[in-house]
Design a protein around this motif. Structure first.
Motif, PDB file in Angstrom:
ATOM      1  N   MET A  13      -4.279 -10.920   6.296  1.00 15.39           N
ATOM      2  CA  MET A  13      -3.566 -10.085   5.335  1.00 15.39           C
ATOM      3  C   MET A  13      -3.532  -8.662   5.892  1.00 15.39           C
ATOM      4  O   MET A  13      -4.527  -8.143   6.358  1.00 15.39           O
ATOM      5  CB  MET A  13      -4.276 -10.122   3.979  1.00 15.39           C
ATOM      6  N   THR A  14      -2.373  -8.042   5.836  1.00 17.13           N
ATOM      7  CA  THR A  14      -2.251  -6.685   6.353  1.00 17.13           C
ATOM      8  C   THR A  14      -2.956  -5.697   5.442  1.00 17.13           C
ATOM      9  O   THR A  14      -3.216  -5.982   4.270  1.00 17.13           O
ATOM     10  CB  THR A  14      -0.769  -6.291   6.481  1.00 17.13           C
ATOM     11  N   GLN A  15      -3.257  -4.534   5.964  1.00 20.55           N
ATOM     12  CA  GLN A  15      -3.958  -3.500   5.205  1.00 20.55           C
ATOM     13  C   GLN A  15      -3.172  -3.134   3.938  1.00 20.55           C
ATOM     14  O   GLN A  15      -3.748  -2.981   2.867  1.00 20.55           O
ATOM     15  CB  GLN A  15      -4.160  -2.248   6.082  1.00 20.55           C
ATOM     16  N   GLY A  16      -1.858  -2.994   4.052  1.00 20.88           N
ATOM     17  CA  GLY A  16      -1.037  -2.640   2.890  1.00 20.88           C
ATOM     18  C   GLY A  16      -1.080  -3.706   1.804  1.00 20.88           C
ATOM     19  O   GLY A  16      -1.212  -3.394   0.621  1.00 20.88           O
ATOM     20  N   LYS A  17      -0.983  -4.950   2.189  1.00 18.52           N
ATOM     21  CA  LYS A  17      -1.035  -6.049   1.211  1.00 18.52           C
ATOM     22  C   LYS A  17      -2.408  -6.115   0.551  1.00 18.52           C
ATOM     23  O   LYS A  17      -2.516  -6.396  -0.645  1.00 18.52           O
ATOM     24  CB  LYS A  17      -0.715  -7.393   1.880  1.00 18.52           C
ATOM     25  N   GLN A  18      -3.458  -5.849   1.314  1.00 17.02           N
ATOM     26  CA  GLN A  18      -4.811  -5.854   0.759  1.00 17.02           C
ATOM     27  C   GLN A  18      -4.958  -4.705  -0.247  1.00 17.02           C
ATOM     28  O   GLN A  18      -5.514  -4.895  -1.325  1.00 17.02           O
ATOM     29  CB  GLN A  18      -5.834  -5.720   1.876  1.00 17.02           C
ATOM     30  N   THR A  19      -4.446  -3.539   0.092  1.00 19.23           N
ATOM     31  CA  THR A  19      -4.477  -2.390  -0.818  1.00 19.23           C
ATOM     32  C   THR A  19      -3.712  -2.706  -2.088  1.00 19.23           C
ATOM     33  O   THR A  19      -4.183  -2.423  -3.194  1.00 19.23           O
ATOM     34  CB  THR A  19      -3.882  -1.147  -0.128  1.00 19.23           C
ATOM     35  N   CYS A  20      -2.548  -3.330  -1.954  1.00 21.58           N
ATOM     36  CA  CYS A  20      -1.723  -3.718  -3.102  1.00 21.58           C
ATOM     37  C   CYS A  20      -2.508  -4.640  -4.026  1.00 21.58           C
ATOM     38  O   CYS A  20      -2.527  -4.453  -5.245  1.00 21.58           O
ATOM     39  CB  CYS A  20      -0.455  -4.409  -2.615  1.00 21.58           C
ATOM     40  N   LYS A  21      -3.171  -5.620  -3.453  1.00 19.78           N
ATOM     41  CA  LYS A  21      -3.942  -6.587  -4.243  1.00 19.78           C
ATOM     42  C   LYS A  21      -5.078  -5.888  -5.003  1.00 19.78           C
ATOM     43  O   LYS A  21      -5.303  -6.163  -6.182  1.00 19.78           O
ATOM     44  CB  LYS A  21      -4.503  -7.662  -3.314  1.00 19.78           C
ATOM     45  N   ILE A  22      -5.765  -4.966  -4.353  1.00 21.95           N
ATOM     46  CA  ILE A  22      -6.862  -4.231  -4.988  1.00 21.95           C
ATOM     47  C   ILE A  22      -6.341  -3.363  -6.127  1.00 21.95           C
ATOM     48  O   ILE A  22      -6.898  -3.364  -7.225  1.00 21.95           O
ATOM     49  CB  ILE A  22      -7.618  -3.377  -3.946  1.00 21.95           C
ATOM     50  N   ARG A  66       6.141  -9.759  -3.802  1.00 25.47           N
ATOM     51  CA  ARG A  66       7.119 -10.453  -2.959  1.00 25.47           C
ATOM     52  C   ARG A  66       7.726  -9.519  -1.908  1.00 25.47           C
ATOM     53  O   ARG A  66       8.714  -9.856  -1.265  1.00 25.47           O
ATOM     54  CB  ARG A  66       8.214 -11.063  -3.827  1.00 25.47           C
ATOM     55  N   TYR A  67       7.120  -8.356  -1.751  1.00 23.89           N
ATOM     56  CA  TYR A  67       7.602  -7.402  -0.750  1.00 23.89           C
ATOM     57  C   TYR A  67       7.468  -8.011   0.629  1.00 23.89           C
ATOM     58  O   TYR A  67       6.431  -8.551   0.984  1.00 23.89           O
ATOM     59  CB  TYR A  67       6.787  -6.107  -0.844  1.00 23.89           C
ATOM     60  N   ARG A  68       8.511  -7.947   1.404  1.00 20.33           N
ATOM     61  CA  ARG A  68       8.480  -8.541   2.747  1.00 20.33           C
ATOM     62  C   ARG A  68       8.147  -7.465   3.774  1.00 20.33           C
ATOM     63  O   ARG A  68       8.604  -6.355   3.676  1.00 20.33           O
ATOM     64  CB  ARG A  68       9.819  -9.177   3.081  1.00 20.33           C
ATOM     65  N   GLY A  69       7.345  -7.862   4.730  1.00 18.53           N
ATOM     66  CA  GLY A  69       6.946  -6.936   5.777  1.00 18.53           C
ATOM     67  C   GLY A  69       5.698  -6.173   5.379  1.00 18.53           C
ATOM     68  O   GLY A  69       5.113  -6.402   4.331  1.00 18.53           O
ATOM     69  N   ASP A  70       5.293  -5.268   6.271  1.00 21.84           N
ATOM     70  CA  ASP A  70       4.105  -4.473   5.994  1.00 21.84           C
ATOM     71  C   ASP A  70       4.480  -3.335   5.055  1.00 21.84           C
ATOM     72  O   ASP A  70       5.564  -2.787   5.115  1.00 21.84           O
ATOM     73  CB  ASP A  70       3.530  -3.915   7.293  1.00 21.84           C
ATOM     74  N   CYS A  71       3.573  -3.012   4.161  1.00 27.14           N
ATOM     75  CA  CYS A  71       3.823  -1.927   3.220  1.00 27.14           C
ATOM     76  C   CYS A  71       2.623  -0.992   3.224  1.00 27.14           C
ATOM     77  O   CYS A  71       1.616  -1.269   3.850  1.00 27.14           O
ATOM     78  CB  CYS A  71       4.086  -2.467   1.817  1.00 27.14           C
ATOM     79  N   LEU A  72       2.733   0.091   2.492  1.00 37.07           N
ATOM     80  CA  LEU A  72       1.642   1.054   2.405  1.00 37.07           C
ATOM     81  C   LEU A  72       0.680   0.729   1.272  1.00 37.07           C
ATOM     82  O   LEU A  72      -0.244   1.477   1.014  1.00 37.07           O
ATOM     83  CB  LEU A  72       2.212   2.463   2.218  1.00 37.07           C
ATOM     84  N   GLY A  73       0.918  -0.367   0.580  1.00 36.81           N
ATOM     85  CA  GLY A  73       0.044  -0.763  -0.517  1.00 36.81           C
ATOM     86  C   GLY A  73       0.651  -0.507  -1.868  1.00 36.81           C
ATOM     87  O   GLY A  73       0.046  -0.788  -2.894  1.00 36.81           O
TER      88      GLY A  73
END
Length: 80
Positions: free
Chosen positions: A1-10, A32-39
């Motif tokens: 899991m990318t850092q942004g997705k992990q931040t989003c989940k938290i 459902r955001y595709r690609g890496d995000c900033l969270g």
């Protein structure tokens, strides 16, 4: 899991806990955001605005607002 997705989940879990502690119905769904995000994304920001609005209304109605201590122990350092 990318850092942004992990931040989003938290952050989603924190919003859920704040809503639950304050008796606010908060409907969330899987990101459902595709690609890496900033969270955070427009959908996440909409959830934040809704929660802020509900907390503000609660406060103006003279009701206590619970925020402190929620999820504090389960948060990893997000400052990378």
């Amino acid at each position: 899991m990318t850092q942004g997705k992990q931040t989003c989940k938290i952050l989603k879990e924190i919003r859920r806990q704040i809503a639950e502690a304050n008796g606010i119905e908060l409907s969330t769904s899987e990101c459902r955001y595709r690609g890496d995000c900033l969270g955070t994304c427009p959908k996440c920001e909409a959830e934040v605005r809704y929660l802020e609005q509900e907390l503000r209304a609660r406060s103006l109605a003279g009701k206590a607002v619970a925020l402190a201590g929620i999820s504090a122990a389960s948060l990893p350092c997000l400052c990378r």
